[in-house]
Write a protein that holds these residues in place. Structure first.
Motif, PDB file in Angstrom:
ATOM      1  N   ILE B 265      25.563  39.631   4.959  1.00 21.59           N
ATOM      2  CA  ILE B 265      26.442  39.636   3.780  1.00 21.59           C
ATOM      3  C   ILE B 265      26.069  40.893   3.012  1.00 21.59           C
ATOM      4  O   ILE B 265      25.371  40.854   2.010  1.00 21.59           O
ATOM      5  N   PRO B 266      26.522  42.044   3.514  1.00 21.81           N
ATOM      6  CA  PRO B 266      26.051  43.309   2.954  1.00 21.81           C
ATOM      7  C   PRO B 266      26.835  43.755   1.729  1.00 21.81           C
ATOM      8  O   PRO B 266      27.920  43.249   1.441  1.00 21.81           O
ATOM      9  N   SER B 267      26.258  44.702   1.073  1.00 19.20           N
ATOM     10  CA  SER B 267      26.889  45.368  -0.049  1.00 19.20           C
ATOM     11  C   SER B 267      27.987  46.316   0.454  1.00 19.20           C
ATOM     12  O   SER B 267      27.888  46.838   1.562  1.00 19.20           O
ATOM     13  N   VAL B 268      29.019  46.483  -0.351  1.00 16.19           N
ATOM     14  CA  VAL B 268      30.080  47.445  -0.021  1.00 16.19           C
ATOM     15  C   VAL B 268      30.327  48.340  -1.233  1.00 16.19           C
ATOM     16  O   VAL B 268      30.104  47.936  -2.368  1.00 16.19           O
ATOM     17  N   PHE B 269      30.778  49.559  -0.983  1.00 18.70           N
ATOM     18  CA  PHE B 269      31.174  50.443  -2.077  1.00 18.70           C
ATOM     19  C   PHE B 269      32.652  50.260  -2.384  1.00 18.70           C
ATOM     20  O   PHE B 269      33.448  49.937  -1.487  1.00 18.70           O
ATOM     21  N   GLY B 270      32.998  50.491  -3.643  1.00 18.98           N
ATOM     22  CA  GLY B 270      34.400  50.410  -4.026  1.00 18.98           C
ATOM     23  C   GLY B 270      34.608  51.068  -5.379  1.00 18.98           C
ATOM     24  O   GLY B 270      33.649  51.339  -6.107  1.00 18.98           O
ATOM     25  N   PRO B 271      35.873  51.309  -5.725  1.00 21.57           N
ATOM     26  CA  PRO B 271      36.193  52.041  -6.945  1.00 21.57           C
ATOM     27  C   PRO B 271      36.282  51.156  -8.197  1.00 21.57           C
ATOM     28  O   PRO B 271      36.652  49.993  -8.124  1.00 21.57           O
ATOM     29  N   MET B 272      35.962  51.773  -9.336  1.00 20.28           N
ATOM     30  CA  MET B 272      36.146  51.155 -10.656  1.00 20.28           C
ATOM     31  C   MET B 272      36.859  52.192 -11.515  1.00 20.28           C
ATOM     32  O   MET B 272      36.483  53.365 -11.514  1.00 20.28           O
ATOM     33  N   THR B 273      37.867  51.752 -12.261  1.00 25.51           N
ATOM     34  CA  THR B 273      38.697  52.733 -12.965  1.00 25.51           C
ATOM     35  C   THR B 273      39.558  52.021 -14.010  1.00 25.51           C
ATOM     36  O   THR B 273      39.623  50.800 -14.038  1.00 25.51           O
ATOM     37  N   ARG B 274      40.235  52.831 -14.829  1.00 20.57           N
ATOM     38  CA  ARG B 274      41.090  52.230 -15.856  1.00 20.57           C
ATOM     39  C   ARG B 274      42.541  52.126 -15.418  1.00 20.57           C
ATOM     40  O   ARG B 274      43.387  51.700 -16.189  1.00 20.57           O
ATOM     41  N   SER B 275      42.856  52.506 -14.165  1.00 19.21           N
ATOM     42  CA  SER B 275      44.243  52.357 -13.702  1.00 19.21           C
ATOM     43  C   SER B 275      44.263  51.955 -12.234  1.00 19.21           C
ATOM     44  O   SER B 275      43.440  52.411 -11.434  1.00 19.21           O
ATOM     45  N   LEU B 276      45.229  51.148 -11.919  1.00 21.02           N
ATOM     46  CA  LEU B 276      45.380  50.698 -10.538  1.00 21.02           C
ATOM     47  C   LEU B 276      45.651  51.886  -9.616  1.00 21.02           C
ATOM     48  O   LEU B 276      45.256  51.881  -8.437  1.00 21.02           O
ATOM     49  N   SER B 277      46.282  52.914 -10.129  1.00 19.25           N
ATOM     50  CA  SER B 277      46.571  54.078  -9.288  1.00 19.25           C
ATOM     51  C   SER B 277      45.269  54.759  -8.851  1.00 19.25           C
ATOM     52  O   SER B 277      45.231  55.410  -7.816  1.00 19.25           O
ATOM     53  N   GLY B 278      44.224  54.603  -9.642  1.00 17.80           N
ATOM     54  CA  GLY B 278      42.925  55.156  -9.254  1.00 17.80           C
ATOM     55  C   GLY B 278      42.332  54.416  -8.074  1.00 17.80           C
ATOM     56  O   GLY B 278      41.724  55.018  -7.174  1.00 17.80           O
ATOM     57  N   ILE B 279      42.506  53.100  -8.045  1.00 16.50           N
ATOM     58  CA  ILE B 279      42.011  52.290  -6.922  1.00 16.50           C
ATOM     59  C   ILE B 279      42.684  52.748  -5.632  1.00 16.50           C
ATOM     60  O   ILE B 279      42.028  52.986  -4.617  1.00 16.50           O
ATOM     61  N   LYS B 280      44.004  52.898  -5.710  1.00 13.64           N
ATOM     62  CA  LYS B 280      44.753  53.279  -4.509  1.00 13.64           C
ATOM     63  C   LYS B 280      44.403  54.702  -4.083  1.00 13.64           C
ATOM     64  O   LYS B 280      44.177  54.967  -2.891  1.00 13.64           O
ATOM     65  N   ALA B 281      44.334  55.605  -5.037  1.00 12.13           N
ATOM     66  CA  ALA B 281      44.037  57.007  -4.698  1.00 12.13           C
ATOM     67  C   ALA B 281      42.677  57.115  -4.007  1.00 12.13           C
ATOM     68  O   ALA B 281      42.514  57.844  -3.022  1.00 12.13           O
ATOM     69  N   PHE B 282      41.699  56.381  -4.518  1.00 10.01           N
ATOM     70  CA  PHE B 282      40.360  56.428  -3.924  1.00 10.01           C
ATOM     71  C   PHE B 282      40.384  55.886  -2.501  1.00 10.01           C
ATOM     72  O   PHE B 282      39.879  56.514  -1.569  1.00 10.01           O
ATOM     73  N   MET B 283      40.974  54.712  -2.323  1.00  6.24           N
ATOM     74  CA  MET B 283      40.945  54.090  -0.987  1.00  6.24           C
ATOM     75  C   MET B 283      41.716  54.947   0.024  1.00  6.24           C
ATOM     76  O   MET B 283      41.265  55.146   1.156  1.00  6.24           O
ATOM     77  N   GLN B 284      42.860  55.456  -0.376  1.00  7.86           N
ATOM     78  CA  GLN B 284      43.638  56.300   0.541  1.00  7.86           C
ATOM     79  C   GLN B 284      42.872  57.558   0.920  1.00  7.86           C
ATOM     80  O   GLN B 284      42.851  57.951   2.080  1.00  7.86           O
ATOM     81  N   ALA B 285      42.246  58.171  -0.066  1.00  8.88           N
ATOM     82  CA  ALA B 285      41.536  59.426   0.199  1.00  8.88           C
ATOM     83  C   ALA B 285      40.335  59.187   1.103  1.00  8.88           C
ATOM     84  O   ALA B 285      40.084  59.951   2.040  1.00  8.88           O
ATOM     85  N   VAL B 286      39.589  58.133   0.839  1.00  8.35           N
ATOM     86  CA  VAL B 286      38.385  57.872   1.641  1.00  8.35           C
ATOM     87  C   VAL B 286      38.775  57.550   3.078  1.00  8.35           C
ATOM     88  O   VAL B 286      38.177  58.065   4.031  1.00  8.35           O
ATOM     89  N   ILE B 287      39.787  56.727   3.245  1.00  5.60           N
ATOM     90  CA  ILE B 287      40.184  56.337   4.603  1.00  5.60           C
ATOM     91  C   ILE B 287      40.797  57.534   5.336  1.00  5.60           C
ATOM     92  O   ILE B 287      40.567  57.716   6.540  1.00  5.60           O
ATOM     93  N   ALA B 288      41.531  58.366   4.609  1.00 10.64           N
ATOM     94  CA  ALA B 288      42.090  59.573   5.236  1.00 10.64           C
ATOM     95  C   ALA B 288      40.984  60.503   5.722  1.00 10.64           C
ATOM     96  O   ALA B 288      41.197  61.319   6.620  1.00 10.64           O
ATOM     97  N   GLY B 289      39.798  60.370   5.133  1.00  9.91           N
ATOM     98  CA  GLY B 289      38.662  61.193   5.554  1.00  9.91           C
ATOM     99  C   GLY B 289      38.014  60.737   6.851  1.00  9.91           C
ATOM    100  O   GLY B 289      36.971  61.269   7.239  1.00  9.91           O
ATOM    101  N   ARG B 290      38.604  59.774   7.537  1.00  7.29           N
ATOM    102  CA  ARG B 290      38.102  59.278   8.810  1.00  7.29           C
ATOM    103  C   ARG B 290      36.602  58.972   8.753  1.00  7.29           C
ATOM    104  O   ARG B 290      35.803  59.521   9.535  1.00  7.29           O
ATOM    105  N   PRO B 291      36.211  58.071   7.846  1.00  5.49           N
ATOM    106  CA  PRO B 291      34.774  57.821   7.653  1.00  5.49           C
ATOM    107  C   PRO B 291      34.083  57.306   8.913  1.00  5.49           C
ATOM    108  O   PRO B 291      32.872  57.472   9.059  1.00  5.49           O
ATOM    109  N   TRP B 292      34.837  56.705   9.842  1.00  6.93           N
ATOM    110  CA  TRP B 292      34.225  56.179  11.066  1.00  6.93           C
ATOM    111  C   TRP B 292      33.661  57.280  11.953  1.00  6.93           C
ATOM    112  O   TRP B 292      32.869  56.985  12.840  1.00  6.93           O
ATOM    113  N   SER B 293      34.069  58.511  11.701  1.00  8.45           N
ATOM    114  CA  SER B 293      33.490  59.598  12.495  1.00  8.45           C
ATOM    115  C   SER B 293      32.148  60.064  11.918  1.00  8.45           C
ATOM    116  O   SER B 293      31.464  60.885  12.529  1.00  8.45           O
TER     117      SER B 293
END
Lengths: 568, 568
Positions: B265-293
């Protein structure tokens, strides 16, 4: 308790024997006949149609004929059932036999197709064999433990639910080693499964029942499990295709298992079959069944057709394959080296690049994996074996040699904190290996790192019973969670070609042991006569689609090269 | 050893103080001023432009202005840095401060845009704050451990590599509790972080530094980590949006952590922000960075735009939300119930369905999670805390009440085998919960199971320091690995509205303790005055895209309903 367990076994074996239709019993071949692959054709039990059906290699073609009604599921299931029973009499590969139930299911599917004009799903009518872990409601699951005799499953495993929804016909279950944690197949309930190409050799394990069964064409497609090579070793030793998917791609929920709760380097289910189209059909069908809605540990990830079409691997052109000639611990025997040489020539001839792959800390990775498994393994084994009084198997060698290799845990258990440290090490090693792979981008000239590794499945072809002493060539990919697909080379050990090589030095103790052993001449090609030769294609984590796509490229290159290679 | 650790701390604190530009120091507000959210506007440190920039809520809009060059990254970074330093002086939220380095990075980005006409990536120019675990090459990572003072990172965390590639400007690091395993924020190195809405209350934890910082508009977007609520609790207590993604969606490799090797039951990183658009922008950008590589534990899974557009959730029409009114253990306090009632009305008014969600074994799930964490936690804490001589913190209550709740492990460790049994139980509970969720298909009338759960984040709004005694409303989703997104309700505790309810019975001891406590009136709304109210939207495992999509629907419904609800 005492010897009461033997009575339980005798009763279970009698019930198994009684489940075989009398008229399907055949005359045993002479005990000195090592290769039994021709018996099905000779024994007279199969009709021409049954023989023809079971000789079909291509699962996709078989599925097409089932979906159109050109072949009925009853005919296909009965043909495979009879041939499975033949295989069982030759290799002792089956555990649970339930002919009527399977034929009734097949008849329902035929009726559905007749009534609606549509197949039930992508696996419509296809008989599928299941490793003994995979629970079927109402059927016993012993998994080779005497203490589990009489455990009738109350639910289907999730994978079975999905197979049913896809239209498949689960029709037999297959043998395993005690505890599952051994790359051979022998337990106190059902006894030993043997290799149909040479009965003095092991069929491998732990999915050894599947291996022997499918090699004898007693099943078109089977499901094995792989924690350290348990799909790939029997696939290689029996000349089959076999896929070890990454964790979480094929549902495990509801199946029986060993080391339950060990989630760090877990076992995965995957297909074993005689055609690559079977591997693809199985994976597509299972993933289309949205297994994540039934199994919380299955990853929400649809079949990725772009990945299958190698969108991230140059669309299959000018691929770069890295050949693992040895893992730094044990140099492969001559037949395996011949296979690797063949692969190199075939891939070059097909217009791909081939580079050498220097192993990165394979020994350390395998030691770490052993530590993680052994953390709680002894107690797990004691719990499941001990209840009945059956002995824990210490060697799979029928002569129980004193220096027989053992796959039993190297320690009596770790603390959870110690386990966490080992798991931390594992993550570090996985990160290092991934970086190592990605860094190959500087060598390929394609703008990509190497596309796949071509690796031995073991340092040798199927060895004699009790002598399969290492799974290092497969375990390393489990620890890294890399996708690995075994491709058989349509080659087998030929004592005339595969002559003993004089080694003028060894990589270490394991290497020396694999090439010179006081109790058995492990590098004598005569011993391995007729054993199939296979290799594995290894991609990165969750590259199932791409590894299947690349394996099609590799398999085509191999097939095209068979004629071209004068030696074959 | 003795008190040497205090010297190390004194030196570290001095160095931190010296890293703050003199001219950015402000006058402290009176100690009895509980709400400090207006100080930034009043203190005179920010220019009009800096104030305007930091008042922008919408991260997507800010990113657009940065990408076009309408705002320079230097201007934005400097504005946020100054406001971060203001926030730090009010709440003690920062750990590492490196103004020149961040401004130099911002200047490089501005130069790139000027020269090439193109932004570096999807987060071009955006200052991002990082929880103290997230290593930056060359900067100390203490993570609140005295023994780690002086540990300068040799590498960036993988997440930082990806943020750099995306064009972001990491600009501060933020405070945590000792061991990270506490939903408040206090350690012996940096001391306590407090709540800017009411300084007598906790900011929550463990990503409490982020919570206080972003609430005071000292960062547009921050990265927290969440093992049992550590993103969501400070998000809720500080009125922010915060996403707890599933395991393996955002890379963790190369970051510091507590309980390393605990992979169940590990820890995960995630965004905190004052707008929902920040949550989406962060997740899209990180995943677009192909973190699995770059991170072997990150799942190879691209951003799924169909899922975001709610292809599996009726395209966002007639969604069915299930409200968790209580978890069966502790009934929420009046302000939280008011939030749930508001949510129900708002969602109904927006044309969605609302049903009641009966908790399924939440208590058993949380107990199982506690067992898994505690398996090796004591030894982990001793190892990291003990080296320096600093004491292990037993309570975060400044008065150290004798009955102060403790998040310390309930046992001194398990064997690996015992841990495996607990992990086996966890998998069983996850399977049962998934089946329970899926079975709701029979109640919704939409042909789908419920689309999401609306759940409290805690049974109360931010409580006084040392009194945040349970994370049960968040931990349960970590154990199940469900995606959970906190939405602030633009409501806060009002002692006039949120009057004490007379309970005529309790769900159990925990419930009684939360409503009547000998040492503190935990259900007195006066205590919680001005504390923000928030809820979480919970989807299933790996439903990040859909949960963001549904949260946009929910957030819009909430915003549309604010005026319509007379009570607000």
């Amino acid at each position: 308790m005492s010897d009461n367990w033997k009575e339980l076994v005798a009763d279970k074996r009698k019930r198994q024997q009684d489940s075989i239709p009398r008229e399907w019993l055949i005359k045993s071949p002479p005990s000195d006949q090592l290769d039994v692959t021709s018996i099905a054709a000779e024994c007279g039990l199969l009709t021409d149609l049954e023989y023809e059906i079971t000789e079909l290699q291509d699962v996709a073609a078989l599925l097409k004929r089932l979906a159109t009604g050109e072949l009925s599921s009853v005919d296909v299931t009965k043909a495979y059932y009879k041939r499975a029973i033949i295989a069982h009499q030759l290799t002792n590969c089956l555990t649970e036999i339930f002919v009527e139930r399977a034929l009734a299911r097949a008849a329902e599917l035929d009726e559905h197709l007749k009534t609606t004009g549509s197949p039930v799903g992508p696996l419509h009518g296809l008989p599928i064999s299941l490793k003994d872990q995979i629970r079927l409601k109402g059927i016993e699951t012993t998994m080779g433990y005497v203490s589990w005799i009489g455990n009738y499953a109350e639910h289907d495993a999730v994978l079975v639910e999905i197979l049913y929804e896809a239209g498949a016909v689960p029709f037999v279950r297959t043998n395993v080693p005690q505890t599952l944690m051994w790359p051979e197949t022998f337990n106190n309930v059902f006894g030993r499964t043997i290799n149909p190409y040479n009965r003095s050799l092991t069929c491998g394990g732990s999915s050894g029942g599947e291996g022997a069964l499918i090699a004898l064409k007693g099943s078109p497609l089977g499901i094995g499990s792989d924690i350290g090579g348990s799909i790939r070793i029997p696939s290689a030793f029996n000349g089959l295709y076999g896929l070890r998917p990454s964790y979480g791609r094929v549902p495990y929920s509801g199946a029986a298992n060993s080391l339950e709760g060990q989630d760090s380097i877990p076992s995965v289910f995957g297909p074993m079959t005689r055609s690559l189209s079977g591997i693809k059909a199985f994976m597509q069908a299972v993933i289309a069944g949205r297994p994540w809605s039934k199994d919380p540990l299955t990853i929400r990830k649809a079949w990725d057709n772009d990945a299958y079409q190698l969108s991230e691997h140059g669309h299959g052109k000018n691929l770069v394959f890295a050949i693992l000639w040895d893992d730094g611990s044990v140099k492969p025997h001559p037949p395996i080296l011949r296979g690797l040489e063949f692969a190199k020539k075939a891939l070059l001839a097909a217009g791909h690049q081939v580079v050498d792959w220097k192993p990165y800390k394979h020994g350390e990775i395998c030691a770490n994996l052993g530590l993680i498994w052994s953390a709680g393994a002894s107690e797990d084994y004691r719990t499941n074996v001990g209840q009945s009084g059956e002995p824990i198997i210490k060697s799979m060698n029928p002569n129980v040699l004193p220096d027989a290799p053992s796959f039993r845990p190297s320690n009596d258990g770790l603390s959870a904190y110690q386990l966490w440290q080992a798991q931390k090490d594992k993550t570090r090693l996985r990160k290092e290996y991934l970086d190592y792979w990605e860094a190959s981008i500087h060598q390929t000239g394609t703008g990509r790192p190497i596309d796949a590794i071509i690796s031995p499945v073991a340092a040798y072809a199927a060895p004699p019973h009790g002598m399969n002493k290492s799974a290092a060539y497969t375990m390393v990919w489990n620890a890294l969670d890399y996708t690995a697909l075994v491709i058989p080379l349509k080659m087998s050990v030929d004592p005339k070609t595969d002559v003993k090589i004089l080694r003028d030095g060894f990589l270490g103790e394991d290497d020396q042991h694999a090439h010179f052993n006081s109790t058995f001449p492990l590098d004598d090609p005569q011993v391995y006569k007729n054993a199939p030769i296979a290799l594995q294609v290894v991609g990165r984590t969750l590259e199932e689609e791409a590894v299947i796509g690349m394996s099609e490229v590799v398999d085509a290159a191999f097939k095209a090269h068979v004629g071209a290679d004068a030696k074959l």
